[in-house]
Write a protein that holds these residues in place. Structure first.
Motif, PDB file in Angstrom:
ATOM      1  N   ARG A 120       0.846  -1.195   0.000  1.00 45.26           N
ATOM      2  CA  ARG A 120       0.000   0.000   0.000  1.00 45.26           C
ATOM      3  C   ARG A 120       0.883   1.248   0.000  1.00 45.26           C
ATOM      4  N   HIS A 121       1.889   1.248   0.858  1.00 44.81           N
ATOM      5  CA  HIS A 121       2.837   2.354   0.966  1.00 44.81           C
ATOM      6  C   HIS A 121       4.198   1.845   0.504  1.00 44.81           C
ATOM      7  N   PRO A 122       4.647   2.196  -0.691  1.00 41.93           N
ATOM      8  CA  PRO A 122       5.825   1.545  -1.267  1.00 41.93           C
ATOM      9  C   PRO A 122       7.165   2.177  -0.920  1.00 41.93           C
ATOM     10  N   ILE A 123       7.175   3.285  -0.159  1.00 41.88           N
ATOM     11  CA  ILE A 123       8.442   3.959   0.143  1.00 41.88           C
ATOM     12  C   ILE A 123       8.841   3.700   1.596  1.00 41.88           C
ATOM     13  N   THR A 124      10.072   3.238   1.778  1.00 40.71           N
ATOM     14  CA  THR A 124      10.653   3.093   3.107  1.00 40.71           C
ATOM     15  C   THR A 124      11.783   4.104   3.252  1.00 40.71           C
ATOM     16  N   LEU A 125      11.742   4.895   4.305  1.00 41.75           N
ATOM     17  CA  LEU A 125      12.738   5.930   4.546  1.00 41.75           C
ATOM     18  C   LEU A 125      14.043   5.309   5.034  1.00 41.75           C
ATOM     19  N   PRO A 126      15.149   6.064   4.965  1.00 46.02           N
ATOM     20  CA  PRO A 126      16.447   5.512   5.388  1.00 46.02           C
ATOM     21  C   PRO A 126      16.464   4.992   6.817  1.00 46.02           C
ATOM     22  N   ASP A 127      15.596   5.544   7.685  1.00 48.76           N
ATOM     23  CA  ASP A 127      15.581   5.070   9.074  1.00 48.76           C
ATOM     24  C   ASP A 127      14.709   3.833   9.269  1.00 48.76           C
ATOM     25  N   GLY A 128      14.167   3.314   8.153  1.00 44.96           N
ATOM     26  CA  GLY A 128      13.352   2.102   8.224  1.00 44.96           C
ATOM     27  C   GLY A 128      11.865   2.350   8.369  1.00 44.96           C
ATOM     28  N   GLN A 129      11.464   3.600   8.559  1.00 46.36           N
ATOM     29  CA  GLN A 129      10.048   3.923   8.698  1.00 46.36           C
ATOM     30  C   GLN A 129       9.365   3.912   7.327  1.00 46.36           C
ATOM     31  N   VAL A 130       8.135   3.417   7.315  1.00 42.98           N
ATOM     32  CA  VAL A 130       7.342   3.447   6.083  1.00 42.98           C
ATOM     33  C   VAL A 130       6.786   4.852   5.898  1.00 42.98           C
ATOM     34  N   TYR A 131       6.987   5.404   4.713  1.00 43.28           N
ATOM     35  CA  TYR A 131       6.500   6.757   4.407  1.00 43.28           C
ATOM     36  C   TYR A 131       5.006   6.675   4.087  1.00 43.28           C
ATOM     37  N   PRO A 132       4.139   7.325   4.874  1.00 45.40           N
ATOM     38  CA  PRO A 132       2.702   7.109   4.742  1.00 45.40           C
ATOM     39  C   PRO A 132       2.017   7.930   3.657  1.00 45.40           C
ATOM     40  N   ASN A 133       2.713   8.903   3.083  1.00 47.79           N
ATOM     41  CA  ASN A 133       2.043   9.852   2.191  1.00 47.79           C
ATOM     42  C   ASN A 133       1.900   9.359   0.753  1.00 47.79           C
TER      43      ASN A 133
END
Length: 220
Positions: free
Chosen positions: A11-24
């Motif tokens: 659903r959310h395909p971007i993972t930030l460098p800190d490992g968090q899923v980017y919700p936007n």
């Protein structure tokens, strides 16, 4: 095990460098289930505000059962605030009144039924980038590889690999010479499985025409 190059199931395909899923950012085909939408894989939408209904957010006038469809190709990139004003939002232009009386009183629907049924589909090609706050008006077709500038109001079709901007939007330039556009159409990389796209990414992520010619020739 190595993660896939692209995971179409997210659903959310971007993972930030800190490992968090980017919700936007969302894959649109994972968040929209609507009979009047046709959405290709890996097409995304980004919004900086909470969204409860992505279909209503990007195409607020497109209701189930409407006469028109919104067709979005693969690998389309849609920025915050972009909207598709589909044909059901239209009003009669050639009558003595533009007022849609039948919406408020269905008894007069026979007078409006033919006019309301004339809407055309909005068609967005593959690998199209629609900038922040752009508005696509009813029945428009954007060819493959089109770039729509931020805030543009697109009132008519745009040819493949063109850049359109302004209000009303006009073609500012072609992204590539026609022979290069023809090579990209022949390659049709957007139809390939992700693993194959990963293999040819060094060419796609470049402006090396010679390499593109070799790639197309090698696949022909």
């Amino acid at each position: 095990m190595q993660a896939p190059f692209l995971d179409a199931s997210l659903r959310h395909p971007i993972t930030l460098p800190d490992g968090q899923v980017y919700p936007n950012t969302v894959w649109l085909d994972q968040v929209i289930d609507h009979p009047n939408f046709e959405i290709g894989a890996f097409s995304y939408y980004n919004d900086f505000e909470p969204v409860d209904d992505y279909a209503a957010r990007i195409a607020p006038y497109l209701h189930p059962g409407a006469p028109e469809r919104l067709c979005i190709g693969r690998f389309v990139q849609i920025a915050h605030g972009a909207r598709f004003i589909t044909s059901s939002a239209d009003h009669p232009k050639n009558w003595f009144t533009t007022y849609p009386f039948a919406i408020f009183n269905h008894d007069v629907m026979p007078l409006f039924a033919e006019e309301f049924a004339t809407g055309g589909d909005t068609v967005i090609g593959h690998d199209v980038w629609i900038g922040h706050g752009a508005m696509i008006l009813p029945g428009v077709t954007l060819g493959n590889g089109v770039i729509v500038g931020a805030g543009a109001v697109v009132t008519k079709d745009a040819p493949a690999f063109s850049v359109v901007a302004g209000n009303p939007a006009r073609v500012v330039r072609q992204r590539f010479p026609d022979p290069v556009g023809a090579l990209l159409e022949a390659l049709a990389w957007w139809d390939m499985p992700p693993e194959e796209i990963r293999e040819i990414l060094p060419v796609l992520a470049s402006a090396d025409i010679t390499a593109l010619e070799r790639l197309v020739a090698g696949r022909g």
